[in-house]
Design an enzyme around this catalytic site. Structure first.
Site, PDB file in Angstrom:
ATOM      1  N   GLY A  45     -23.935 -44.939   5.737  1.00 25.18           N
ATOM      2  CA  GLY A  45     -24.943 -44.343   4.873  1.00 25.18           C
ATOM      3  C   GLY A  45     -25.612 -45.285   3.901  1.00 25.18           C
ATOM      4  N   ASP A 104     -24.837 -45.017  -0.554  1.00 25.64           N
ATOM      5  CA  ASP A 104     -25.919 -44.055  -0.688  1.00 25.64           C
ATOM      6  C   ASP A 104     -25.626 -42.966  -1.714  1.00 25.64           C
ATOM      7  OD1 ASP A 104     -23.937 -42.971   0.978  1.00 25.64           O
ATOM      8  OD2 ASP A 104     -25.341 -42.073   2.382  1.00 25.64           O
ATOM      9  N   ASP A 107     -19.727 -38.635  -3.878  1.00 24.03           N
ATOM     10  CA  ASP A 107     -19.233 -37.256  -3.962  1.00 24.03           C
ATOM     11  C   ASP A 107     -17.866 -37.335  -4.628  1.00 24.03           C
ATOM     12  OD1 ASP A 107     -21.184 -35.505  -2.727  1.00 24.03           O
ATOM     13  OD2 ASP A 107     -20.668 -36.380  -0.808  1.00 24.03           O
ATOM     14  N   LYS A 135     -23.697 -37.127  -7.098  1.00 24.17           N
ATOM     15  CA  LYS A 135     -23.642 -35.670  -7.097  1.00 24.17           C
ATOM     16  C   LYS A 135     -22.631 -35.204  -8.146  1.00 24.17           C
ATOM     17  CE  LYS A 135     -23.774 -33.529  -3.166  1.00 24.17           C
ATOM     18  NZ  LYS A 135     -23.537 -33.133  -1.756  1.00 24.17           N
ATOM     19  N   ASP A 163     -26.575 -37.847   5.912  1.00 29.00           N
ATOM     20  CA  ASP A 163     -26.752 -37.230   7.223  1.00 29.00           C
ATOM     21  C   ASP A 163     -26.154 -35.840   7.337  1.00 29.00           C
ATOM     22  OD1 ASP A 163     -24.054 -38.166   7.150  1.00 29.00           O
ATOM     23  OD2 ASP A 163     -24.001 -38.060   9.327  1.00 29.00           O
ATOM     24  N   ARG A 169     -30.467 -39.191   8.973  1.00 28.49           N
ATOM     25  CA  ARG A 169     -30.260 -40.349   8.092  1.00 28.49           C
ATOM     26  C   ARG A 169     -31.564 -41.116   7.858  1.00 28.49           C
ATOM     27  NH1 ARG A 169     -24.983 -41.868   6.950  1.00 28.49           N
ATOM     28  NH2 ARG A 169     -23.415 -41.317   8.491  1.00 28.49           N
TER      29      ARG A 169
END
Length: 178
Positions: A45, A104, A107, A135, A163, A169
């Site tokens: 990513g 990227d 989380d 996030k 993705d 992506r």
């Protein structure tokens, strides 16, 4: 809800806004690194962001070296598997150098934390972390990125490296599938 090829993502950040945020982040990072810095892209990513960020750094006179780590913690799932598998390790010597780990999105922080550990174990003198999107997370993460381009909403993000089971992506913008 699983992604359907018929579902169009809701655009959250346009291609132009992504580029503006990358340039602004490069301006923030450039004074803190040197040309001996190794940019470590987290695959898969982080590839889109790492490419744009290293070019933006180059435009500011910072010509970093490049390496990659391939870590897997999601597979094709929407939630972390709770473990991080190293699929390909570093190739460039880091001993005594500054490392800039690029991903990227953050989380859980599992991949970024594991990458930071691996880079430290490889002998980096100093480690910085940069993510495009951060996030919100309900509990404290194992690591807090040093540089963040965008505080993202709590939505399922796609595009610009993110993705849905390997798809979407390559979108030049960031969208949401929820």
């Amino acid at each position: 809800m699983p992604w359907s090829p018929m579902a169009d993502p809701v655009v959250l950040l346009s291609e132009e806004e992504v580029a503006r945020r990358v340039a602004a982040l490069a301006a923030e990072i450039a004074p803190k690194i040197d040309d001996d810095t190794v940019a470590v892209c987290l695959l898969t990513g982080g590839l889109w962001f790492a490419s744009d960020l290293t070019r933006a750094l180059s435009r500011l006179g910072r010509h970093v070296r490049f390496d990659a780590l391939w870590l897997a913690s999601y597979g094709d799932e929407r939630a972390s598997l709770g473990r991080c598998e190293v699929r390909a390790d570093l190739q460039r010597p880091l001993s005594g150098r500054t490392a800039l780990i690029i991903d990227d999105v953050i989380d859980t922080g599992l991949s970024l934390s594991e990458a930071s550990r691996l880079v430290g174990d490889a002998g980096a003198a100093q480690t910085f972390t940069a993510v495009f999107a951060s996030k919100p997370w309900p509990t404290p993460r194992a690591i807090v990125p040093d540089f963040v381009a965008w505080e993202a909403p709590a939505r399922y993000l796609v595009g610009y490296g993110m993705d849905a089971a390997g798809a979407l992506r390559g979108l030049p913008y960031i969208g949401a599938l929820d």
